[in-house]
Design an enzyme around this catalytic site. Structure first.
Site, PDB file in Angstrom:
ATOM      1  N   ARG A  24      22.001 -27.722 -19.183  1.00 23.31           N
ATOM      2  CA  ARG A  24      21.914 -28.757 -18.153  1.00 23.31           C
ATOM      3  C   ARG A  24      22.866 -28.461 -16.998  1.00 23.31           C
ATOM      4  NH1 ARG A  24      25.200 -32.190 -15.379  1.00 23.31           N
ATOM      5  NH2 ARG A  24      26.411 -32.543 -17.282  1.00 23.31           N
ATOM      6  N   ASP A  25      24.154 -28.595 -17.230  1.00 20.02           N
ATOM      7  CA  ASP A  25      25.129 -28.405 -16.161  1.00 20.02           C
ATOM      8  C   ASP A  25      25.172 -26.963 -15.678  1.00 20.02           C
ATOM      9  OD1 ASP A  25      27.035 -29.340 -14.390  1.00 20.02           O
ATOM     10  OD2 ASP A  25      28.703 -28.942 -15.736  1.00 20.02           O
ATOM     11  N   HIS A 216      36.148 -31.637 -19.538  1.00 18.84           N
ATOM     12  CA  HIS A 216      35.077 -30.837 -18.943  1.00 18.84           C
ATOM     13  C   HIS A 216      35.696 -30.090 -17.758  1.00 18.84           C
ATOM     14  CE1 HIS A 216      30.638 -30.418 -17.933  1.00 18.84           C
ATOM     15  NE2 HIS A 216      31.223 -30.009 -16.807  1.00 18.84           N
ATOM     16  N   HIS A 218      36.198 -27.016 -14.996  1.00 19.41           N
ATOM     17  CA  HIS A 218      35.637 -25.921 -14.213  1.00 19.41           C
ATOM     18  C   HIS A 218      36.753 -24.924 -13.908  1.00 19.41           C
ATOM     19  CE1 HIS A 218      31.623 -27.784 -12.767  1.00 19.41           C
ATOM     20  NE2 HIS A 218      32.012 -28.347 -13.892  1.00 19.41           N
ATOM     21  N   CYS A 249      30.148 -26.731  -9.343  1.00 20.13           N
ATOM     22  CA  CYS A 249      29.899 -27.862  -8.455  1.00 20.13           C
ATOM     23  C   CYS A 249      29.521 -27.369  -7.063  1.00 20.13           C
ATOM     24  CB  CYS A 249      31.150 -28.743  -8.372  1.00 20.13           C
ATOM     25  SG  CYS A 249      31.010 -30.079  -7.172  1.00 20.13           S
ATOM     26  N   ASN A 258      31.541 -23.576 -14.854  1.00 19.18           N
ATOM     27  CA  ASN A 258      32.231 -24.185 -15.983  1.00 19.18           C
ATOM     28  C   ASN A 258      33.043 -23.141 -16.736  1.00 19.18           C
ATOM     29  OD1 ASN A 258      30.948 -27.005 -16.140  1.00 19.18           O
ATOM     30  ND2 ASN A 258      29.148 -25.683 -16.048  1.00 19.18           N
TER      31      ASN A 258
END
Length: 316
Positions: A24-25, A216, A218, A249, A258
């Protein structure tokens, strides 16, 4: 070979749960369409690694996130392995209704600790979005689903700058109070450091149990592993990560994605902390998706281990 000082390791948990977010991310901002069957096979390979949570897709509008337009097909086609959860991101009631149609068992709601970021990312204010998150969470819980809460820009925002930890703590408390079983705190633009991460965890854990807090991170500034270690030293035992370091992002300049699952697992294993995750399985999943995307892995551990494997094969 492990070099572990048992006197030091005692302060660390014996087990850390990895939440794999790459399907997903990691993929949602890819420019070129990824075939549905590739996403499905990728998730199936991740399911074989020992990871207990694989965030499968996002039930968002194709207008805003074209890469996730096949969310219903992806979720329907993946092989659901026993003991593995497949949560999906849900932004609103329409997304939740679609998720329910295909038998989703767990969802994630998301919002930002920055008002400006929230307006740019979800087209509504921080307060409006938090209210919507609560409404979606309550309805999902009523339907028997588990709900996870994401808070992005927990340490800093590309528009507002530093974010007060107390603001994040208040948001986390509201999400926990409504029934979210985990609250994931995101360093969305990757500018945090171990000190700011510690301050964040201390503020949030003053209002919600440390057991429900996830991080979470990055790796934009190369601080992700250090920040994760800082969080673990504070008692956090849930870490989000993305195979091959996929994702990033779009609002963060120079974003490198990530933190790589391979790097996190390598660090934790070397410290004597169990994850239940098989490194070879991660490498197979990484090789598969990187080949499909036509790029090399961003994982330093992945690059090193793959190079070592090739060297061994050449020697043989």
């Amino acid at each position: 070979m492990k070099f572990v000082n048992n006197d030091v390791v005692r302060r660390y948990p014996s087990f850390v749960k990895i939440v794999e977010v790459s399907p997903r991310d990691g993929l949602q901002n890819e420019k070129q369409p990824i075939p549905t069957h590739v996403k499905v096979e990728f998730i199936n390979k991740l399911s074989e690694t020992g990871v207990k949570v694989v965030e499968a897709t996002s039930f968002v509008s194709p207008k805003w996130v074209p890469q996730m337009a096949d969310h219903m097909q992806v979720y329907s086609d993946i092989r659901k392995c026993e003991g593995v959860s497949y949560p999906v991101l849900v932004p609103n009631m329409h997304g939740l209704e679609n998720a329910l149609k295909v038998g989703v068992k767990e969802i994630a709601v998301f919002g930002a600790a920055s008002d400006v970021f929230s307006k740019k990312n979800t087209n509504c204010s921080l307060v409006q979005n938090l209210t919507r998150m609560e409404q979606v969470a309550k309805y999902a819980l009523k339907k028997g689903l588990k709900v996870r809460g994401y808070i992005s820009c927990c340490l800093s925002c590309p528009y507002e700058g530093l974010i007060p930890p107390e603001r994040v703590a208040e948001m986390a408390y509201r999400l926990y109070s409504v029934g979210c079983h985990e609250i994931s705190l995101g360093d969305t633009i990757g500018v945090g450091n171990p000190a700011s991460m510690r301050a964040l965890i201390e503020a949030v854990s003053a209002l919600v149990p440390i057991e429900v807090i996830a991080v979470h991170c990055h790796d934009t500034y190369g601080q992700a592993l250090a920040n994760i270690l800082s969080a673990i030293e504070c008692g956090v035992t849930i870490v989000d990560a993305s195979v091959a370091g996929l994702g990033g992002c779009p609002f963060a300049k120079g974003a490198t994605g990530n933190v790589a699952t391979e790097d996190v697992v390598y660090m934790l294993t070397g410290m004597g902390i169990e994850t239940g995750v098989d490194m070879e399985g991660l490498l197979r999943a990484s090789e598969y998706i990187c080949s499909a995307l036509g790029r090399e892995t961003s994982s330093k551990v992945g690059k090193a281990l793959l190079a070592k494997r090739k060297e061994t094969q050449d020697y043989d």
